[in-house]
Design a protein around this motif. Structure first.
Motif, PDB file in Angstrom:
ATOM      1  N   GLN A 143       9.828   6.246   6.434  1.00 42.71           N
ATOM      2  CA  GLN A 143      10.361   6.112   5.082  1.00 42.71           C
ATOM      3  C   GLN A 143       9.886   4.866   4.340  1.00 42.71           C
ATOM      4  OE1 GLN A 143      14.345   7.088   6.637  1.00 42.71           O
ATOM      5  NE2 GLN A 143      14.556   8.461   4.881  1.00 42.71           N
ATOM      6  N   PRO A 144       9.741   3.699   4.981  1.00 42.36           N
ATOM      7  CA  PRO A 144       9.209   2.559   4.232  1.00 42.36           C
ATOM      8  C   PRO A 144       7.785   2.780   3.724  1.00 42.36           C
ATOM      9  CG  PRO A 144      10.341   1.818   6.205  1.00 42.36           C
ATOM     10  CD  PRO A 144      10.218   3.300   6.325  1.00 42.36           C
ATOM     11  N   ALA A 145       6.981   3.523   4.465  1.00 43.59           N
ATOM     12  CA  ALA A 145       5.637   3.828   3.994  1.00 43.59           C
ATOM     13  C   ALA A 145       5.698   4.757   2.776  1.00 43.59           C
ATOM     14  CB  ALA A 145       4.811   4.465   5.111  1.00 43.59           C
ATOM     15  N   GLU A 146       6.588   5.741   2.808  1.00 44.48           N
ATOM     16  CA  GLU A 146       6.761   6.615   1.642  1.00 44.48           C
ATOM     17  C   GLU A 146       7.223   5.814   0.429  1.00 44.48           C
ATOM     18  OE1 GLU A 146       9.400   9.806   2.428  1.00 44.48           O
ATOM     19  OE2 GLU A 146       7.970  10.942   3.646  1.00 44.48           O
ATOM     20  N   ASP A 147       8.153   4.880   0.658  1.00 41.30           N
ATOM     21  CA  ASP A 147       8.660   4.060  -0.446  1.00 41.30           C
ATOM     22  C   ASP A 147       7.567   3.140  -0.987  1.00 41.30           C
ATOM     23  OD1 ASP A 147      11.040   5.305   0.033  1.00 41.30           O
ATOM     24  OD2 ASP A 147      11.993   3.580   1.021  1.00 41.30           O
ATOM     25  N   THR A 148       6.692   2.663  -0.116  1.00 43.47           N
ATOM     26  CA  THR A 148       5.583   1.821  -0.560  1.00 43.47           C
ATOM     27  C   THR A 148       4.604   2.611  -1.415  1.00 43.47           C
ATOM     28  OG1 THR A 148       5.804   0.447   1.427  1.00 43.47           O
ATOM     29  CG2 THR A 148       3.719   0.321   0.238  1.00 43.47           C
ATOM     30  N   ASP A 187       2.515   3.825  -6.924  1.00 44.25           N
ATOM     31  CA  ASP A 187       2.477   4.728  -8.079  1.00 44.25           C
ATOM     32  C   ASP A 187       3.184   4.097  -9.280  1.00 44.25           C
ATOM     33  OD1 ASP A 187       1.109   6.741  -6.726  1.00 44.25           O
ATOM     34  OD2 ASP A 187       2.934   7.852  -6.195  1.00 44.25           O
ATOM     35  N   GLU A 188       4.298   3.430  -9.021  1.00 45.19           N
ATOM     36  CA  GLU A 188       5.055   2.801 -10.100  1.00 45.19           C
ATOM     37  C   GLU A 188       4.263   1.660 -10.739  1.00 45.19           C
ATOM     38  OE1 GLU A 188       8.406   1.967 -12.611  1.00 45.19           O
ATOM     39  OE2 GLU A 188       7.594   3.728 -11.607  1.00 45.19           O
ATOM     40  N   VAL A 189       3.513   0.936  -9.942  1.00 40.08           N
ATOM     41  CA  VAL A 189       2.647  -0.117 -10.492  1.00 40.08           C
ATOM     42  C   VAL A 189       1.635   0.489 -11.469  1.00 40.08           C
ATOM     43  CG1 VAL A 189       0.758  -1.699  -9.905  1.00 40.08           C
ATOM     44  CG2 VAL A 189       2.893  -1.754  -8.599  1.00 40.08           C
ATOM     45  N   ARG A 232      -0.057   1.313   6.874  1.00 38.29           N
ATOM     46  CA  ARG A 232       0.001   2.775   6.816  1.00 38.29           C
ATOM     47  C   ARG A 232      -0.324   3.282   5.404  1.00 38.29           C
ATOM     48  NH1 ARG A 232       2.837   7.036   9.503  1.00 38.29           N
ATOM     49  NH2 ARG A 232       2.703   5.750  11.410  1.00 38.29           N
ATOM     50  N   THR A 233       0.043   2.501   4.385  1.00 37.77           N
ATOM     51  CA  THR A 233      -0.098   2.960   2.999  1.00 37.77           C
ATOM     52  C   THR A 233      -1.360   2.403   2.344  1.00 37.77           C
ATOM     53  OG1 THR A 233       2.323   2.724   2.966  1.00 37.77           O
ATOM     54  CG2 THR A 233       1.299   3.375   0.920  1.00 37.77           C
ATOM     55  N   GLY A 234      -2.184   1.729   3.104  1.00 35.91           N
ATOM     56  CA  GLY A 234      -3.358   1.071   2.539  1.00 35.91           C
ATOM     57  C   GLY A 234      -4.344   1.996   1.868  1.00 35.91           C
ATOM     58  N   GLY A 235      -4.275   3.296   2.141  1.00 39.69           N
ATOM     59  CA  GLY A 235      -5.205   4.228   1.540  1.00 39.69           C
ATOM     60  C   GLY A 235      -4.854   4.654   0.126  1.00 39.69           C
ATOM     61  N   HIS A 236      -3.748   4.177  -0.416  1.00 36.77           N
ATOM     62  CA  HIS A 236      -3.388   4.535  -1.791  1.00 36.77           C
ATOM     63  C   HIS A 236      -4.515   4.128  -2.738  1.00 36.77           C
ATOM     64  CE1 HIS A 236      -1.342   4.479  -5.680  1.00 36.77           C
ATOM     65  NE2 HIS A 236      -0.400   5.228  -5.141  1.00 36.77           N
ATOM     66  N   PRO A 237      -4.851   4.955  -3.717  1.00 33.04           N
ATOM     67  CA  PRO A 237      -5.996   4.662  -4.588  1.00 33.04           C
ATOM     68  C   PRO A 237      -5.915   3.339  -5.336  1.00 33.04           C
ATOM     69  CG  PRO A 237      -5.283   6.936  -4.874  1.00 33.04           C
ATOM     70  CD  PRO A 237      -4.265   6.280  -3.996  1.00 33.04           C
TER      71      PRO A 237
END
Length: 253
Positions: free
Chosen positions: A85-90, A95-97, A120-125
């Motif tokens: 869940q923390p990765a989903e929230d990140t 996205d909010e940024v 875990r979330t480092g792949g976000h565009p």
């Protein structure tokens, strides 16, 4: 052991900009607090405080360049297995940024469980770089897939860990860094000798290193020589780089 209690809020949220907001935002750091392995309770009120000191330093050093720094407030305090869940929230926070600031580079900066969420979330565009301080990573388990690393390709990654950490195993972050380095050459790891989980003994040096990394990856400033060397060095040298006492106090080259 699972903790029972009141479920977290319906969704994650971003805290206010730390310090004085820049007149124009050119880059963002998302600060990811720690947590625990399994829990549906709301995050500890003090959890965000553990990353605010780092946020204040980053905000101060990066304000002129247009840095905005926010704490991510998770729905609940637990990682909760495959739910992560923390990765989903990140990912929501990144996205909010984009929604608030547009196409600006983002650094994910996490501590403890937040370090795992950052990796875990480092792949976000929107993400350009990842900073994981004393990250909590899973034990090796032949029955489970290893913690993923391919999402970090194309990002600069810095891991910092105290050698006397009794809460999160520094050897696990080294093994993770070894695998990540095979997929992405822009990975380095610093060891803070004789320090524990909270890195209190060398807080100034850790914050100076983090600030140097953030400004270099978000705004293109020159890295301090030790950080430049660590990124360029082959393993294991660049993954067991000692953080020198007094780092950041000497003038930059």
């Amino acid at each position: 052991m699972a903790q029972q209690g009141t479920a977290g809020p319906a969704g994650p949220r971003l805290g206010r900009v730390i310090g004085t907001a820049p007149s124009a935002v050119s880059g963002v750091v998302l600060l990811l607090p720690g947590g625990c392995e399994t829990s549906t309770r709301r995050p500890w009120p003090l959890a965000a405080g553990t990353v605010r000191a780092l946020g204040r330093r980053l905000a101060q050093d990066g304000r002129e360049a247009g840095l905005a720094t926010h704490v991510v407030h998770y729905r609940c305090r637990g990682w909760n297995g495959a739910q992560a869940q923390p990765a989903e929230d990140t990912a929501w926070a990144a996205d909010e940024v984009v929604r608030r600031y547009g196409d600006v580079p983002v650094c994910l900066a996490g501590v403890d469980m937040g370090g795992r969420a950052a990796l875990r979330t480092g792949g976000h565009p929107a993400v350009t770089s990842v900073l994981a301080i004393a990250p909590w990573l899973p034990e090796d388990d032949v029955a489970a897939p290893p913690e993923p690393v391919k999402q970090l390709v194309g990002r600069r990654v810095l891991i910092v860990h105290g050698t006397n950490d009794e809460r999160t195993d520094p050897e696990l972050s080294f093994r993770f860094a070894e695998r990540a380095k095979k997929a992405n050459r822009d990975v380095c790891r610093f060891e803070v000798h004789s320090d524990g989980h909270r890195l209190h003994q060398h807080q100034d040096e850790v914050q100076a290193l983090a600030s140097d990394f953030v400004r270099g990856t978000l705004f293109g400033t020159d890295f301090a020589r030790p950080l430049e060397d660590a990124l360029a060095a082959p393993p294991p040298l660049g993954l067991r780089m000692p953080l020198a006492c007094g780092f950041g106090r000497a003038s930059r080259r």
